[in-house]
Design a protein around this motif. Structure first.
Motif, PDB file in Angstrom:
ATOM      1  N   ALA A  88       0.828  -1.209   0.000  1.00  0.00           N
ATOM      2  CA  ALA A  88       0.000   0.000   0.000  1.00  0.00           C
ATOM      3  C   ALA A  88       0.860   1.257   0.000  1.00  0.00           C
ATOM      4  O   ALA A  88       0.584   2.208  -0.739  1.00  0.00           O
ATOM      5  CB  ALA A  88      -0.936  -0.010   1.211  1.00  0.00           C
ATOM      6  N   LEU A  89       1.909   1.262   0.832  1.00  0.00           N
ATOM      7  CA  LEU A  89       2.804   2.426   0.865  1.00  0.00           C
ATOM      8  C   LEU A  89       3.476   2.651  -0.480  1.00  0.00           C
ATOM      9  O   LEU A  89       3.723   3.792  -0.876  1.00  0.00           O
ATOM     10  CB  LEU A  89       3.868   2.245   1.951  1.00  0.00           C
ATOM     11  N   TRP A  90       3.777   1.589  -1.163  1.00  0.00           N
ATOM     12  CA  TRP A  90       4.466   1.672  -2.444  1.00  0.00           C
ATOM     13  C   TRP A  90       3.508   1.997  -3.576  1.00  0.00           C
ATOM     14  O   TRP A  90       3.722   2.921  -4.361  1.00  0.00           O
ATOM     15  CB  TRP A  90       5.173   0.353  -2.692  1.00  0.00           C
ATOM     16  N   LEU A  91       2.403   1.250  -3.681  1.00  0.00           N
ATOM     17  CA  LEU A  91       1.560   1.333  -4.870  1.00  0.00           C
ATOM     18  C   LEU A  91       0.439   2.371  -4.787  1.00  0.00           C
ATOM     19  O   LEU A  91      -0.072   2.780  -5.828  1.00  0.00           O
ATOM     20  CB  LEU A  91       0.992  -0.048  -5.192  1.00  0.00           C
ATOM     21  N   ALA A  92       0.061   2.796  -3.595  1.00  0.00           N
ATOM     22  CA  ALA A  92      -1.009   3.800  -3.482  1.00  0.00           C
ATOM     23  C   ALA A  92      -0.635   5.108  -4.197  1.00  0.00           C
ATOM     24  O   ALA A  92      -1.447   5.642  -4.960  1.00  0.00           O
ATOM     25  CB  ALA A  92      -1.367   4.045  -2.028  1.00  0.00           C
ATOM     26  N   PRO A  93       0.578   5.642  -3.991  1.00  0.00           N
ATOM     27  CA  PRO A  93       0.929   6.863  -4.736  1.00  0.00           C
ATOM     28  C   PRO A  93       0.974   6.641  -6.245  1.00  0.00           C
ATOM     29  O   PRO A  93       0.589   7.518  -7.020  1.00  0.00           O
ATOM     30  CB  PRO A  93       2.313   7.233  -4.200  1.00  0.00           C
ATOM     31  N   VAL A  94       1.445   5.471  -6.664  1.00  0.00           N
ATOM     32  CA  VAL A  94       1.513   5.168  -8.096  1.00  0.00           C
ATOM     33  C   VAL A  94       0.107   5.113  -8.684  1.00  0.00           C
ATOM     34  O   VAL A  94      -0.178   5.717  -9.732  1.00  0.00           O
ATOM     35  CB  VAL A  94       2.265   3.846  -8.345  1.00  0.00           C
ATOM     36  N   ALA A  95      -0.790   4.419  -7.995  1.00  0.00           N
ATOM     37  CA  ALA A  95      -2.175   4.323  -8.467  1.00  0.00           C
ATOM     38  C   ALA A  95      -2.853   5.688  -8.463  1.00  0.00           C
ATOM     39  O   ALA A  95      -3.591   6.024  -9.398  1.00  0.00           O
ATOM     40  CB  ALA A  95      -2.959   3.336  -7.599  1.00  0.00           C
ATOM     41  N   ILE A 109      -5.199  10.282 -11.248  1.00  0.00           N
ATOM     42  CA  ILE A 109      -5.337  11.740 -11.254  1.00  0.00           C
ATOM     43  C   ILE A 109      -4.661  12.379 -12.473  1.00  0.00           C
ATOM     44  O   ILE A 109      -5.248  13.213 -13.148  1.00  0.00           O
ATOM     45  CB  ILE A 109      -4.771  12.344  -9.951  1.00  0.00           C
ATOM     46  N   ALA A 110      -3.415  11.985 -12.724  1.00  0.00           N
ATOM     47  CA  ALA A 110      -2.629  12.653 -13.770  1.00  0.00           C
ATOM     48  C   ALA A 110      -2.647  11.917 -15.111  1.00  0.00           C
ATOM     49  O   ALA A 110      -2.340  12.508 -16.135  1.00  0.00           O
ATOM     50  CB  ALA A 110      -1.191  12.829 -13.297  1.00  0.00           C
ATOM     51  N   GLY A 111      -2.951  10.638 -15.101  1.00  0.00           N
ATOM     52  CA  GLY A 111      -2.963   9.871 -16.338  1.00  0.00           C
ATOM     53  C   GLY A 111      -1.589   9.367 -16.719  1.00  0.00           C
ATOM     54  O   GLY A 111      -0.574   9.749 -16.131  1.00  0.00           O
ATOM     55  N   THR A 155       3.697  10.285 -13.342  1.00  0.00           N
ATOM     56  CA  THR A 155       3.263   8.901 -13.509  1.00  0.00           C
ATOM     57  C   THR A 155       4.370   8.084 -14.175  1.00  0.00           C
ATOM     58  O   THR A 155       4.629   6.944 -13.782  1.00  0.00           O
ATOM     59  CB  THR A 155       1.973   8.830 -14.344  1.00  0.00           C
ATOM     60  N   GLN A 156       5.022   8.664 -15.163  1.00  0.00           N
ATOM     61  CA  GLN A 156       6.132   7.959 -15.820  1.00  0.00           C
ATOM     62  C   GLN A 156       7.273   7.690 -14.847  1.00  0.00           C
ATOM     63  O   GLN A 156       7.842   6.598 -14.846  1.00  0.00           O
ATOM     64  CB  GLN A 156       6.630   8.774 -17.014  1.00  0.00           C
ATOM     65  N   ILE A 157       7.593   8.669 -14.019  1.00  0.00           N
ATOM     66  CA  ILE A 157       8.645   8.481 -13.012  1.00  0.00           C
ATOM     67  C   ILE A 157       8.237   7.381 -12.044  1.00  0.00           C
ATOM     68  O   ILE A 157       9.024   6.480 -11.738  1.00  0.00           O
ATOM     69  CB  ILE A 157       8.938   9.803 -12.265  1.00  0.00           C
ATOM     70  N   ALA A 158       7.003   7.432 -11.560  1.00  0.00           N
ATOM     71  CA  ALA A 158       6.538   6.438 -10.587  1.00  0.00           C
ATOM     72  C   ALA A 158       6.556   5.033 -11.169  1.00  0.00           C
ATOM     73  O   ALA A 158       7.035   4.087 -10.530  1.00  0.00           O
ATOM     74  CB  ALA A 158       5.137   6.799 -10.106  1.00  0.00           C
ATOM     75  N   THR A 159       6.056   4.871 -12.380  1.00  0.00           N
ATOM     76  CA  THR A 159       6.001   3.522 -12.959  1.00  0.00           C
ATOM     77  C   THR A 159       7.389   3.040 -13.392  1.00  0.00           C
ATOM     78  O   THR A 159       7.725   1.872 -13.194  1.00  0.00           O
ATOM     79  CB  THR A 159       5.013   3.455 -14.134  1.00  0.00           C
ATOM     80  N   PHE A 160       8.196   3.923 -13.948  1.00  0.00           N
ATOM     81  CA  PHE A 160       9.541   3.509 -14.371  1.00  0.00           C
ATOM     82  C   PHE A 160      10.384   3.076 -13.185  1.00  0.00           C
ATOM     83  O   PHE A 160      10.991   2.002 -13.189  1.00  0.00           O
ATOM     84  CB  PHE A 160      10.253   4.627 -15.139  1.00  0.00           C
TER      85      PHE A 160
END
Length: 148
Positions: free
Chosen positions: A18-25, A30-32, A38-43
């Protein structure tokens, strides 16, 4: 000695996931997918999961993707980041923060470049290292039990 249970392990997994994936989700919703955040988070999340071999193996992959795929940095800037890492302790975190900062600084959206860069650097750090804690807290009790 540690006596881990499946219940304890599941609770640890839920907390750290949850701590890891909640911000990514949240960023995805929100931003798409087109947002630099989002690119930084997923990469960096993907990088944290699929890379092995120490900082130098990871940095080569990050350099290639940041320069050639995402165009967050110019090749010379990536070399500056790698040079900075060689002159300071903690080469991995320094370069990842630099790449996250530069990626968001270059594509700040509606934010000021400095604020966007700062948030990009923090985000890169968060999604890179939270998975490490997941693996540690999930696996350490079992390793300790095996050691005992």
């Amino acid at each position: 000695h540690a006596n881990p249970t499946i219940g304890q392990s599941l609770r640890q997994a839920v907390v750290w996931l949850a701590l890891w994936l909640a911000p990514v989700a949240a960023l995805l919703l929100i931003a798409g997918q087109g947002s630099v955040f989002t690119q930084i988070a997923t990469f960096f999340s993907t990088m944290a999961v699929v890379t092995f071999g120490g900082a130098y193996a990871v940095l080569a992959y990050v350099a290639q993707q940041a320069v050639e795929n995402y165009h967050w940095l110019q090749p010379k800037e990536m070399l500056d980041g790698l040079g900075m890492a060689e002159t300071t302790p903690g080469p991995l975190i320094m370069v990842l923060q630099f790449v996250g900062f530069m990626g968001a600084y270059r594509h700040p959206g509606m934010l000021s470049p400095l604020l966007a860069g700062t948030l990009g650097g923090l985000l890169a750090t968060w999604v890179t290292f939270i998975p490490c804690f997941l693996w540690i807290f999930l696996g350490a009790p079992f390793i300790e039990r095996m050691r005992g």
